[in-house]
Design a protein around this motif. Sequence first.
Motif: not given
Length: 482
Positions: A460-465, A467-482
């Motif tokens: 749906l986003l027009g990105i590879s799976r 890339t999506l996984r990578h972004r999700l991991k980043k988001m997860e790390e950020k929410s752990l940090l904050s």
Amino acid sequence: MEKIFLIDDDEGLIHFLSRFFERKGYEVTTCLSGPEAVRIIQHESFDLILLDYKMPESNGIDILTRIRAAQVKTPVILMTAYGSTDIAIEAMKRGAYDYLVKPFERKELSRIVSEALQVNRQMKEIVRLPDAEPDGRPLPISGELQIIGNSKKMQEVYKLIGQVAESDVSVMITGESGTGKELVARAIYHHSTRKDKPFIAINCAAIPENLFESELFGYERGAFSGAERTHIGKIERCNGGTCFLDEIADMSLSTQAKLLRVLQEGEFERLGGSQTIKVHVRIIAASNKDMEMEVRQGRFRADLFWRLKIITIHLPPLRERTEDILLLADYFLSRFSREYAKSVRYLSEAARKKLKTCPWPGNVRELENCIRRAILITTGDFLSEDHFIFSAQEEGKPLSRLSREQLMDRLRIKLEAIIPEVLHLSEDGIHANIMEMVEETLIRMALKECGGNQVHAAKLLGISRNTLRHRLKKMEEKSLLS
Ligand SMILES: Nc1ncnc2c1ncn2[C@@H]1O[C@H](COP(=O)(O)OP(=O)(O)OP(=O)(O)O)[C@@H](O)[C@H]1O
Ligand SMILES: [Mg+2]
């Protein structure tokens, strides 16, 4: 392009500031002497003026007074040397918008300047009421907004605006989200006797509670750790003018008590200060909540509510004035067509029918965004019903699986709706955060639409799976940090 006027005898600083603002896309005019500056402002208008207080051959207060007389609404930011805070505060009493203590940091400069420019826009962009002759087609003039609608309910609204604008009473504006409360508040200001005085809009829900009181009432130096200089709050800055308190139901009870005192006695103290300050500010408040319920449940002071609600203007939801839908649609069509340099001229009959029967849960704002989006994506000179894709829920049908195209459209609508606000905020540093925020919103929406299925969401986003996984991991790390 917004125009900034820099007045300072320090050539080095003028050079730095010019570059700073030109890079940000502003048109900059500079001047090294006070008397010369006074000549320039007689025949050229600006959106913001930065004025050095101490210059040879001129007295800062005198220059300020003359600038104020010539360009009533243009915010003036005074630049003063360290240790002259008292002078700066005196200048604010005479109409300066704010002050900067030299040497200042870029961040501080950016913050004050973008806030002042925002205030300037709201003060200068006129909001017109419909003409007495209701059959003329609305013709938007650039730099002006117009309130559109001929329905009986809106006629009542115009009548009330006319009746209250010139008196000095407080006004309470109620109505669902997107019905035009802020627009009406601004119309009242533009039709009031205070139209040449400041207008400041404050969203009570947007500022964290612990900062809100100091934003509103200001603070003295040393009032709390980090309070390095005296800060003049919005209420004081607005003296003689109109203060629009949006989403007032979100104001804390202690701030409500202080506001009540401003309304009743016209006075308050800055945080950490003992001196009582007198002000005369007209309050226009708005809320999309049921205020009586807020009072009953103890979240809003009854005495303040009674005081505010003497004059109440209620804005009807769009579904209760369907005769206004097409008028509004035509207005937005010509406005955005011009704004985006497109030559879209009309709506097809089928499109008109579709717009007219939609229930518009997001009211005028939703209709506005719909037309904006349609104008952006169309290549022809008209809009057809295919340019308007509503979710099944909005069309009153049971939810069915939407096509990928439709899902993408909904994502775009959501994002387009926040883009203008995001762009007004964009500044060094903040920009990156905003991009991140937009990205995260997009990803979350896509996942939600796909029931958490990452393969579908990536598609749906027009990105590879990956890339999506990578972004999700980043988001997860950020929410752990904050
Ligand atoms: N009658 C109208 N004519 C023209 N434009 C309108 C009208 N009503 C609302 N709008 C436009 O719709 C958008 C939403 O209006 P506004 O921000 O005033 O709504 P609001 O009631 O304050 O919503 P919220 O409660 O969500 O803050 C704005 O862009 C405004 O210019
Ligand atoms: Mg609003």
